[in-house]
Design a protein around this motif. Structure first.
Motif, mmCIF file in Angstrom:
data_model
loop_
_atom_site.group_PDB
_atom_site.id
_atom_site.type_symbol
_atom_site.label_atom_id
_atom_site.label_comp_id
_atom_site.label_asym_id
_atom_site.label_seq_id
_atom_site.Cartn_x
_atom_site.Cartn_y
_atom_site.Cartn_z
ATOM 1 N N VAL A 1 0.855 -1.185 0.000
ATOM 2 C CA VAL A 1 0.000 0.000 0.000
ATOM 3 C C VAL A 1 0.888 1.230 0.000
ATOM 4 C CG1 VAL A 1 -1.742 1.278 1.266
ATOM 5 C CG2 VAL A 1 -1.865 -1.188 1.181
ATOM 6 N N LYS A 2 0.627 2.099 -0.948
ATOM 7 C CA LYS A 2 1.377 3.355 -1.019
ATOM 8 C C LYS A 2 0.411 4.518 -0.814
ATOM 9 C CE LYS A 2 5.734 2.528 -2.237
ATOM 10 N NZ LYS A 2 6.842 3.171 -1.516
ATOM 11 N N GLY A 3 0.865 5.509 -0.110
ATOM 12 C CA GLY A 3 0.004 6.659 0.117
ATOM 13 C C GLY A 3 0.663 7.937 -0.353
ATOM 14 N N ALA A 4 -0.131 8.979 -0.407
ATOM 15 C CA ALA A 4 0.398 10.299 -0.745
ATOM 16 C C ALA A 4 -0.444 11.341 -0.031
ATOM 17 C CB ALA A 4 0.363 10.527 -2.251
ATOM 18 N N VAL A 5 0.204 12.395 0.445
ATOM 19 C CA VAL A 5 -0.537 13.468 1.111
ATOM 20 C C VAL A 5 -0.403 14.755 0.312
ATOM 21 C CG1 VAL A 5 -0.404 12.547 3.454
ATOM 22 C CG2 VAL A 5 1.416 14.026 2.619
ATOM 23 N N VAL A 6 -1.498 15.519 0.305
ATOM 24 C CA VAL A 6 -1.473 16.845 -0.314
ATOM 25 C C VAL A 6 -1.751 17.837 0.803
ATOM 26 C CG1 VAL A 6 -2.537 18.366 -1.998
ATOM 27 C CG2 VAL A 6 -2.297 15.935 -2.499
ATOM 28 N N ILE A 7 -0.846 18.756 1.020
ATOM 29 C CA ILE A 7 -0.997 19.707 2.130
ATOM 30 C C ILE A 7 -1.212 21.106 1.570
ATOM 31 C CG2 ILE A 7 0.094 20.670 4.190
ATOM 32 C CD1 ILE A 7 1.628 18.017 4.424
ATOM 33 N N ASP A 8 -2.260 21.734 2.063
ATOM 34 C CA ASP A 8 -2.532 23.123 1.686
ATOM 35 C C ASP A 8 -1.579 23.997 2.512
ATOM 36 O OD1 ASP A 8 -3.510 25.573 1.127
ATOM 37 O OD2 ASP A 8 -5.612 25.090 1.466
ATOM 38 N N THR A 9 -0.382 24.205 2.000
ATOM 39 C CA THR A 9 0.672 24.823 2.822
ATOM 40 C C THR A 9 0.342 26.255 3.233
ATOM 41 O OG1 THR A 9 1.833 25.391 0.791
ATOM 42 C CG2 THR A 9 2.551 23.414 1.914
ATOM 43 N N LYS B 1 -0.565 25.911 9.842
ATOM 44 C CA LYS B 1 -0.031 26.805 10.879
ATOM 45 C C LYS B 1 1.226 26.237 11.542
ATOM 46 C CE LYS B 1 -4.562 28.751 11.932
ATOM 47 N NZ LYS B 1 -5.728 28.487 12.787
ATOM 48 N N GLY B 2 1.734 25.144 11.001
ATOM 49 C CA GLY B 2 2.997 24.596 11.486
ATOM 50 C C GLY B 2 2.982 24.152 12.925
ATOM 51 N N CYS B 3 1.868 23.549 13.384
ATOM 52 C CA CYS B 3 1.795 23.151 14.794
ATOM 53 C C CYS B 3 2.575 21.870 15.070
ATOM 54 C CB CYS B 3 0.343 22.992 15.236
ATOM 55 S SG CYS B 3 -0.528 21.627 14.458
ATOM 56 N N GLU B 4 2.930 21.132 14.033
ATOM 57 C CA GLU B 4 3.774 19.936 14.156
ATOM 58 C C GLU B 4 3.036 18.717 14.714
ATOM 59 O OE1 GLU B 4 7.421 20.697 16.264
ATOM 60 O OE2 GLU B 4 8.476 19.109 15.218
ATOM 61 N N VAL B 5 1.733 18.817 14.942
ATOM 62 C CA VAL B 5 1.007 17.681 15.502
ATOM 63 C C VAL B 5 1.009 16.511 14.514
ATOM 64 C CG1 VAL B 5 -1.268 16.918 16.304
ATOM 65 C CG2 VAL B 5 -0.399 19.120 16.999
ATOM 66 N N CYS B 6 0.891 16.808 13.208
ATOM 67 C CA CYS B 6 0.907 15.742 12.195
ATOM 68 C C CYS B 6 2.269 15.059 12.143
ATOM 69 C CB CYS B 6 0.537 16.293 10.828
ATOM 70 S SG CYS B 6 1.579 17.651 10.273
ATOM 71 N N PRO C 1 3.316 7.640 11.618
ATOM 72 C CA PRO C 1 4.041 6.445 12.066
ATOM 73 C C PRO C 1 5.270 6.133 11.217
ATOM 74 C CG PRO C 1 2.061 5.797 10.903
ATOM 75 C CD PRO C 1 2.039 7.294 10.969
ATOM 76 N N THR C 2 5.401 6.747 10.042
ATOM 77 C CA THR C 2 6.521 6.413 9.153
ATOM 78 C C THR C 2 7.479 7.581 8.926
ATOM 79 O OG1 THR C 2 5.232 6.989 7.202
ATOM 80 C CG2 THR C 2 5.122 4.702 7.915
ATOM 81 N N GLN C 3 7.362 8.630 9.730
ATOM 82 C CA GLN C 3 8.236 9.818 9.607
ATOM 83 C C GLN C 3 8.239 10.373 8.180
ATOM 84 O OE1 GLN C 3 9.822 7.034 11.550
ATOM 85 N NE2 GLN C 3 8.688 8.054 13.166
ATOM 86 N N CYS D 1 5.210 7.008 2.884
ATOM 87 C CA CYS D 1 3.794 7.197 3.232
ATOM 88 C C CYS D 1 2.995 5.925 2.958
ATOM 89 C CB CYS D 1 3.215 8.376 2.444
ATOM 90 S SG CYS D 1 1.503 8.712 2.875
ATOM 91 N N ILE D 2 2.164 5.528 3.924
ATOM 92 C CA ILE D 2 1.321 4.341 3.772
ATOM 93 C C ILE D 2 -0.150 4.732 3.684
ATOM 94 C CG2 ILE D 2 2.917 2.696 4.817
ATOM 95 C CD1 ILE D 2 1.340 3.091 7.461
ATOM 96 N N GLY D 3 -0.444 6.016 3.650
ATOM 97 C CA GLY D 3 -1.830 6.456 3.477
ATOM 98 C C GLY D 3 -2.729 6.142 4.653
#
Lengths: 75, 259
Positions: free
Chosen positions: A4-12, A16-21, A26-28, A52-54
Motif C-alpha cells: 500500500v502506497k500513500g500520498a498526502v497533499v498539504i494546503d501549505t 499553521k505549522g503546529c507539528e502535531v501531524c 508512524p513512518t516519519q 507514506c502508507i496512506g
C-alpha cells in the motif's frame, strides 16, 4: 506482495505549522519545512514521500484540516 | 516495480481522507495546534456522514469558539455567555425534529453557565452538549478557570492554584453523570488519531440517542491551550497527557442501560 502506497497533499498556505501531524506520522513521512508560508509559519510537507502508507493519521489530527490523503495498492 | 511517483497516487479514486464539506473554506482563527479545530472538524465529519447538515442547529458559546458559525456550514445561533444550554432547550422544544447541539468551553459551561448546564442535564433535554475543557480561559488571556488543575499557573493564579483559597477543579462530566436526565456522558480527547476516532464514535452515538429522544448527551473533550499554557503544541499535548488525564480520566462515565 501487494504494497500500500500513500500520498498526502498539504494546503501549505493554510498550515499553521503546529507539528502535531509530524509527531503522529508512524513512518516519519512528514516534516516541517525551513521555508515559511504567507503567514510566516514553517509549514508541514512530505519530506519522505516514499514512506507514506496512506494511514490518514496526520489528516485526522490536523486542527486546520489542511491535509488530504490518497492511497492505492501497488503490485 | 516502477519508479515511485506520488502523482500516480493522487487521483480522485484513491482518496481516503479529505476535509469535510460541512466545514467552510475560512481559515480558523485558532492558535496553531489548538484542539478546537480538530473538534470542529470531527463534528463536521459526523454531521456530513449522518446527513444532518440541513437539520442541525448548533449553539455557539462565548470564548475562543465564539466564531464557530464562520467555520461550520450549518444553522447556528450565538448565545449569551453560559446560556447555550438554555437556548438549545428552547430550540429543541420548538423544533423537535432538529439535531441540536451546544459547543462550549470550560469558562462558559463550568463557570458562568453552571446553573444552565446542571438544570438542562437534570431536565434531560434531548440535546448534545459538547464541552471542550482546556483548564484555562483561552480568549481573555489565560485566567484561572473552574477546571484549572491544582498547582497549575495561570494569569490569575500566578503561584499555582491552591485548593484552600481557590477550590479544586470541577469535574463537570462526573457531576452531570449523577443527574437522572443525562443518558450518555463520556470524556474524550483530540490530540491523537486514536482519540479523534473515539470522539467520532462518541458523537455518532450521541446522534443516535438524540434521534431516539433518550435524554441529554454530554461529551467532554479534554483539550489543550498551547498559547496560554506557554508551550509548543507538541509539548502542550504531552503535558496534557501527563497532567490533565490523571485528573480527567478518559472514557465513558455513563452509558444508557442495555448498551
Amino acid at each position: 506482495m501487494a504494497k500500500v502506497k500513500g500520498a498526502v497533499v498539504i494546503d501549505t498556505e493554510k498550515c499553521k505549522g503546529c507539528e502535531v501531524c509530524v509527531v503522529t506520522c508512524p513512518t516519519q513521512t512528514l516534516a516541517l519545512s525551513h521555508e515559511v508560508n504567507g503567514k510566516g509559519y514553517n509549514y508541514s510537507y512530505s519530506a519522505n514521500p516514499e514512506a507514506c502508507i496512506g494511514c490518514a493519521n496526520c489528516a485526522v489530527v490536523c486542527p486546520d484540516g489542511v491535509i488530504t490523503v490518497y492511497k492505492m495498492k501497488v503490485e | 516495480m516502477a519508479e515511485f511517483n506520488p502523482k500516480d497516487i493522487i487521483k480522485p479514486e484513491n482518496l481516503v481522507y479529505r476535509k469535510s464539506k460541512v466545514l467552510t473554506d475560512n481559515v480558523m482563527h485558532y492558535c496553531p495546534g489548538c484542539g478546537h479545530g480538530t473538534a470542529h472538524r470531527t463534528l463536521a465529519e459526523v454531521i456530513e456522514e449522518e446527513e444532518l447538515q440541513s437539520r442541525t442547529i448548533g449553539i455557539t458559546p462565548v470564548g475562543c469558539s465564539v466564531l464557530m458559525y464562520n467555520y461550520l456550514d450549518i444553522d447556528m445561533q450565538e448565545a449569551a455567555h453560559g446560556r447555550a444550554p438554555a437556548l438549545a432547550t428552547a430550540v429543541k422544544r420548538l423544533m423537535p425534529d432538529r439535531f441540536v447541539f451546544t459547543y462550549q468551553g470550560d469558562g462558559d459551561l463550568a463557570a458562568i453557565g453552571t446553573a444552565e448546564t446542571i438544570h438542562t442535564c437534570n431536565r434531560g433535554e434531548n440535546i448534545l452538549i459538547l464541552f471542550v475543557n482546556n483548564g484555562i480561559y483561552g480568549m481573555t488571556g489565560g485566567q484561572m478557570a473552574p477546571t484549572t488543575l491544582l498547582g497549575m499557573k495561570s494569569s490569575t493564579s500566578p503561584y499555582g492554584r491552591d485548593a484552600a483559597t481557590m477550590g479544586s477543579p470541577v469535574k463537570m462530566a462526573d457531576l452531570v453523570a449523577l443527574l437522572p436526565g443525562t443518558c450518555y456522558v463520556t470524556r474524550q480527547s483530540v490530540h491523537t488519531a486514536a482519540g479523534v476516532r473515539k470522539l467520532k464514535k462518541a458523537l455518532k452515538k450521541a446522534v443516535e440517542y438524540q434521534n431516539k429522544n433518550m435524554g441529554t448527551c454530554f461529551i467532554e473533550v479534554v483539550s489543550n491551550c498551547p498559547s496560554n499554557w506557554k508551550m509548543t503544541p507538541v509539548a502542550a499535548n504531552k503535558w496534557m497527557e501527563e497532567n490533565m488525564f490523571p485528573a480527567y480520566p478518559l472514557g465513558d462515565i455513563k452509558v444508557p442501560a442495555g448498551e
